[in-house]
Design an enzyme around this catalytic site. Structure first.
Site, PDB file in Angstrom:
ATOM      1  N   GLU A  66       4.549  -3.715   9.932  1.00  0.00           N
ATOM      2  CA  GLU A  66       3.299  -4.272  10.467  1.00  0.00           C
ATOM      3  C   GLU A  66       3.210  -5.770  10.175  1.00  0.00           C
ATOM      4  OE1 GLU A  66       0.950  -3.516  12.400  1.00  0.00           O
ATOM      5  OE2 GLU A  66       0.586  -1.375  12.391  1.00  0.00           O
ATOM      6  N   GLU A  73       4.044 -11.925  16.261  1.00  0.00           N
ATOM      7  CA  GLU A  73       2.932 -12.209  17.186  1.00  0.00           C
ATOM      8  C   GLU A  73       2.425 -13.644  17.000  1.00  0.00           C
ATOM      9  OE1 GLU A  73       0.978  -7.738  17.666  1.00  0.00           O
ATOM     10  OE2 GLU A  73      -0.169  -9.312  16.651  1.00  0.00           O
TER      11      GLU A  73
END
Ligand SMILES: Nc1ncnc2c1ncn2[C@@H]1O[C@H](COP(=O)(O)OP(=O)(O)OP(=O)(O)O)[C@@H](O)[C@H]1O
Length: 122
Positions: A66, A73
């Site tokens: 994650e 991102e």
């Protein structure tokens, strides 16, 4: 660009990244609280050392994936705010990696917890 001066400063930056991810990423918070719950349950179900190791490794994998996904991102968003097929691929592949670690965690949970819960119930 500022370079890390010592190991404590490097730890500080790493810890800042951890805090940032926890504060801004809902998924990471969810994984974190599920992890706490699973570790508490593990104590009551008296897992063997190897079972506990598999559970902790799975939790670590999901949260690490994650965080890498969040870093990817952020990097993509830094490079472009516009639609780009390569940006889509990079983000989707990173999300896919998280999905694999989540599937692994479910499989591990099934093998570790299912027999113990079955024993208690039946
Ligand atoms: N610049 C872009 N160009 C093309 N597609 C993009 C771009 N940014 C995002 N996407 C697409 O939108 C999806 C969601 O991207 P976004 O950055 O919103 O992640 P997210 O849904 O917030 O992820 P998470 O929930 O893990 O934070 C990506 O997986 C990708 O398919």
């Amino acid at each position: 660009m500022k370079k890390s001066r010592n190991i404590f400063e490097s730890f500080y930056y790493a810890f800042s990244g951890l805090i940032f991810a926890f504060r801004t990423q809902r998924n990471i918070r969810i994984h974190f609280f599920i992890a706490i719950f699973v570790i508490i349950i593990s104590r009551y179900l008296k897992l063997s050392n190897f079972e506990l190791l598999a559970v902790i490794l799975s939790i670590t994998l999901v949260i690490t994936a994650e965080m890498i996904n969040t870093a990817i991102e952020a990097t993509i968003d830094l490079v472009t705010k516009n639609y780009h097929p390569l940006a889509r691929i990079a983000k989707n592949v990173a999300a896919g990696a998280v999905l694999i670690t989540a599937i692994n965690a479910i499989v591990v949970a099934f093998f570790v917890f299912f027999p113990k819960i079955q024993k208690i119930l039946f």
